[in-house]
Design a protein around this motif. Structure first.
Motif, mmCIF file in Angstrom:
data_model
loop_
_atom_site.group_PDB
_atom_site.id
_atom_site.type_symbol
_atom_site.label_atom_id
_atom_site.label_comp_id
_atom_site.label_asym_id
_atom_site.label_seq_id
_atom_site.Cartn_x
_atom_site.Cartn_y
_atom_site.Cartn_z
ATOM 1 N N UNK A 40 0.820 -1.210 0.000
ATOM 2 C CA UNK A 40 0.000 0.000 0.000
ATOM 3 C C UNK A 40 0.858 1.265 0.000
ATOM 4 N N UNK A 43 2.565 1.843 -3.351
ATOM 5 C CA UNK A 43 1.626 2.502 -4.258
ATOM 6 C C UNK A 43 1.449 3.963 -3.857
ATOM 7 N N UNK A 47 2.344 7.047 -6.203
ATOM 8 C CA UNK A 47 1.235 7.906 -6.636
ATOM 9 C C UNK A 47 1.526 9.367 -6.308
ATOM 10 N N UNK A 140 -4.080 15.932 -0.116
ATOM 11 C CA UNK A 140 -4.154 14.475 0.047
ATOM 12 C C UNK A 140 -2.809 13.924 0.517
ATOM 13 N N UNK A 147 -0.808 11.306 8.835
ATOM 14 C CA UNK A 147 -1.276 10.160 9.619
ATOM 15 C C UNK A 147 -0.123 9.232 9.972
ATOM 16 N N UNK B 117 -8.346 14.330 10.676
ATOM 17 C CA UNK B 117 -7.522 13.132 10.779
ATOM 18 C C UNK B 117 -8.264 11.989 11.441
ATOM 19 N N UNK B 118 -8.001 10.804 10.967
ATOM 20 C CA UNK B 118 -8.538 9.588 11.546
ATOM 21 C C UNK B 118 -10.071 9.551 11.554
ATOM 22 N N UNK B 121 -13.537 7.973 5.833
ATOM 23 C CA UNK B 121 -14.643 8.136 4.898
ATOM 24 C C UNK B 121 -15.128 6.725 4.595
ATOM 25 N N UNK B 135 -11.027 1.301 4.780
ATOM 26 C CA UNK B 135 -10.028 1.634 3.777
ATOM 27 C C UNK B 135 -8.856 0.661 3.869
ATOM 28 N N UNK B 136 -8.470 0.107 2.728
ATOM 29 C CA UNK B 136 -7.299 -0.759 2.680
ATOM 30 C C UNK B 136 -6.069 0.032 2.276
ATOM 31 N N UNK B 137 -6.249 0.920 1.327
ATOM 32 C CA UNK B 137 -5.127 1.688 0.806
ATOM 33 C C UNK B 137 -5.640 3.012 0.289
ATOM 34 N N UNK B 138 -5.020 4.093 0.779
ATOM 35 C CA UNK B 138 -5.468 5.431 0.414
ATOM 36 C C UNK B 138 -5.215 5.713 -1.065
ATOM 37 N N UNK B 139 -4.223 5.024 -1.618
ATOM 38 C CA UNK B 139 -3.917 5.186 -3.036
ATOM 39 C C UNK B 139 -4.222 3.869 -3.734
ATOM 40 N N UNK B 140 -4.760 3.947 -4.932
ATOM 41 C CA UNK B 140 -5.159 2.739 -5.634
ATOM 42 C C UNK B 140 -4.411 2.545 -6.939
ATOM 43 N N UNK B 142 -5.079 3.656 -9.817
ATOM 44 C CA UNK B 142 -4.945 4.890 -10.577
ATOM 45 C C UNK B 142 -5.030 6.061 -9.599
ATOM 46 N N UNK B 146 -9.112 4.969 -4.555
ATOM 47 C CA UNK B 146 -8.544 4.376 -3.344
ATOM 48 C C UNK B 146 -9.140 2.981 -3.194
ATOM 49 N N UNK B 161 -12.223 8.685 -5.626
ATOM 50 C CA UNK B 161 -12.040 9.675 -4.563
ATOM 51 C C UNK B 161 -12.714 10.998 -4.904
#
Lengths: 256, 163
Positions: A40, A43, A47, A140, A147, B117-118, B121, B135-140, B142, B146, B161
Motif C-alpha cells: 500500500x 503505491x 502515486x 491528500x 497520519x 484526521x482519523x 470516509x 479503507x485498505x489503501x489510500x492510493x489505488x 490509478x 482508493x 475519490x
C-alpha cells in the motif's frame, strides 16, 4: 487605439523554483517504486511521485516558455546540471528510512498546500490554473503523510525513535522554505508570486498540532540555512541527477 | 459535415481507458467542443483529472481518432487547467454506472475543508450496499481511486475519490 496591456506573468526563475521542488521530491519518492515497506505504501509513494512529476511538468513547461530560450520541460529536467537546479535542499536529501520519507512528505506537502492556496490567487492565470489543480493533490499528500507521522511518532519505542531522528535530521532544512530574495519579492510585488516568509506562521499552525498528536517535540530553531533555492546544493543532488538524467543524456531525443 | 451536436455524441462514446464504463463526457473532462462549419476542423478543450494522470495523453489520442473517424478534417485537443476538474463534474448517471461496475462513486467533496484526521470516509459497498467498509489503501491502481473492502460481504472494491 486600445491601450497596450501586459498580462501578469510569473518569471521563469520563480517557476523553476516551484517546478524543481516538485520534480526532485517526485524523483526521490519514485526511488521507492518496488521498494516500499508494504504494498500500500509502495503505491502511495509512487502515486504521490506521479502527482509531483505531473506538477513539475506543467511548471517547467511554463518556465521554458517564459524563459524564451527554446528549452522545453524535458530539456530543463534532463539537461541542466546541479548548480542550475533551484529546489530547496530539503527535497534532495536521501530518502533514509520510512519515517524520514513520510516526515519529509508531510513537512513539504504542508508547505505546498499553503503555497498553492496562495498562488491560486496569482495574477498569472497560468500559475493560478496549476495551483488550483495542485492544491487538491497536496492536501491528500499532507493527510496521508500526517497520519504516518502520528502513527509512528506515537507508536512503538522503535518507531518513535526513528521519527525523532527524522525530525532532528529534516527540521533544520525547513527554514529555507520561508526565505525570500529579490526574485521572490519582485514576483510578490507584481501579484504573481508569494512572500514565502508570510506563510511560515500558518505552516507552523498546521504542522505543530500533528507533531503534538504524534507526541513529538517541535525542534528549536537553529541559525542553519540551506540554500538550494539559490543554487547552492548538498552533495546529494548530483547523485540524484546522475540517476535521473543518465538515460536521456545517453539517448538524446529518444521517445517511446 | 460534422457539427457540434454530433461531435458531442461522438465523444460520449469515447471511454476513459482506466474506468471503461464512463465516457470522457460523463467523466466531465471535456469542457468545450467546437467544429468550424466552414473547414470541418474540430477544437476540443479538455481539463485533466490529476496533474500526473498517465491516461491524459491516451484520452487525447482517442478523442482525436474518434472525431477524425466521424468526419472532422482536423482535430486540436487543448488542455485547460482552470477551473480545476472536480468529481462534481461527473454526469448525473455516472455514479450508478460506477457502482454497477464495482467502483464506489465519489460522495460530495469536502473542498477547502481542513484535513480531518482519523475520521474514515466510508463509501457504501458497491456490491451489497453495506456501510460497514474500511479503507485498505489510500492510493489505488490509478490516481483517482482508493482501495476499500466491505466487512459484510468481504469483497474488496475501489472508491472513486471525491476531489
Amino acid at each position: 487605439m486600445d491601450a497596450v496591456t501586459t498580462t501578469p506573468a510569473l518569471d521563469a526563475a520563480s517557476l523553476l523554483r516551484l517546478g524543481d521542488n516538485a520534480l526532485i521530491l517526485g524523483q526521490r519518492l519514485s526511488e521507492l517504486c518496488g521498494h516500499g515497506p508494504v504494498l500500500e505504501e509502495d503505491i502511495a509513494t509512487t502515486n504521490i511521485a506521479l502527482d509531483l512529476i505531473g506538477q513539475a511538468r506543467l511548471l517547467l513547461a511554463l518556465a521554458g516558455q517564459r524563459e524564451g530560450r527554446g528549452r522545453d520541460e524535458d530539456a530543463l529536467a534532463f539537461l541542466r546540471d546541479a548548480a542550475d537546479f533551484r529546489n530547496v535542499t530539503l527535497v534532495e536529501l536521501p530518502n533514509g528510512d520510512f519515517a524520514q520519507v513520510m516526515l519529509r512528505v508531510f513537512l513539504m506537502s504542508s508547505f505546498q498546500v499553503l503555497a498553492w492556496e496562495a498562488l491560486s490567487g496569482s495574477n498569472d492565470a497560468d500559475v493560478a490554473g496549476i495551483a488550483v489543480r495542485s492544491v487538491k493533490e497536496a492536501r491528500y499528500h499532507a493527510e496521508h503523510s500526517g497520519e504516518w507521522v502520528i502513527r509512528l511518532g506515537d507508536g512503538t519505542d522503535a518507531s518513535r525513535a526513528r521519527m525523532l531522528a527524522a525530525l532532528d535530521a529534516l527540521w533544520p532544512y525547513t527554514a529555507e522554505l520561508f526565505v525570500d530574495d529579490a526574485v521572490d519579492a519582485a514576483a510578490a510585488a507584481a501579484g504573481t508570486g508569494v512572500v514565502w516568509a508570510s506563510l511560515q506562521p500558518t505552516w507552523r499552525q498546521r504542522v505543530e498540532p500533528v507533531l503534538a498528536e504524534a507526541t513529538l517535540p517541535v525542534p528549536a530553531a537553529t541559525p542553519f540555512r540551506s540554500r538550494g533555492r539559490f543554487g547552492v546544493h548538498s552533495e546529494h543532488l548530483g547523485h540524484l541527477l546522475a540517476g535521473m538524467q543518465q538515460l536521456h543524456r545517453a539517448h538524446p531525443g529518444a521517445t517511446w | 459535415m460534422l457539427d457540434n451536436a454530433t461531435a458531442w455524441t461522438v465523444l460520449d462514446a469515447v471511454l476513459d481507458p482506466e474506468v471503461p464504463v464512463l465516457s470522457v463526457v460523463e467523466l466531465g473532462i471535456v469542457r468545450a467542443v467546437s467544429v468550424d462549419a466552414m473547414t470541418g476542423a474540430a477544437d476540443v478543450v479538455v481539463t485533466p483529472t490529476y496533474s500526473g494522470c498517465p491516461a491524459t495523453e491516451v484520452i487525447a489520442d482517442a478523442i482525436r481518432d474518434a472525431l477524425l473517424a466521424a468526419g472532422a478534417t482536423q482535430v486540436a485537443v487543448r488542455t485547460q487547467l482552470e477551473p480545476a476538474w472536480t468529481t462534481d463534474w461527473l454526469a448525473p448517471g455516472a455514479a450508478e454506472k460506477l457502482r454497477a461496475y464495482g467502483i464506489a462513486p465519489p460522495g460530495a467533496r469536502a473542498d477547502g475543508a481542513a484535513v480531518v484526521r482519523f475520521v474514515p470516509r466510508r463509501p457504501p459497498c458497491p456490491r451489497c450496499g453495506s456501510r460497514a467498509t474500511e479503507q485498505l489503501s489510500r492510493f489505488g491502481a490509478t490516481a483517482c481511486k482508493a482501495l476499500y473492502r466491505c466487512t459484510d460481504c468481504r469483497e474488496p472494491f475501489e472508491h472513486f475519490k471525491p476531489i
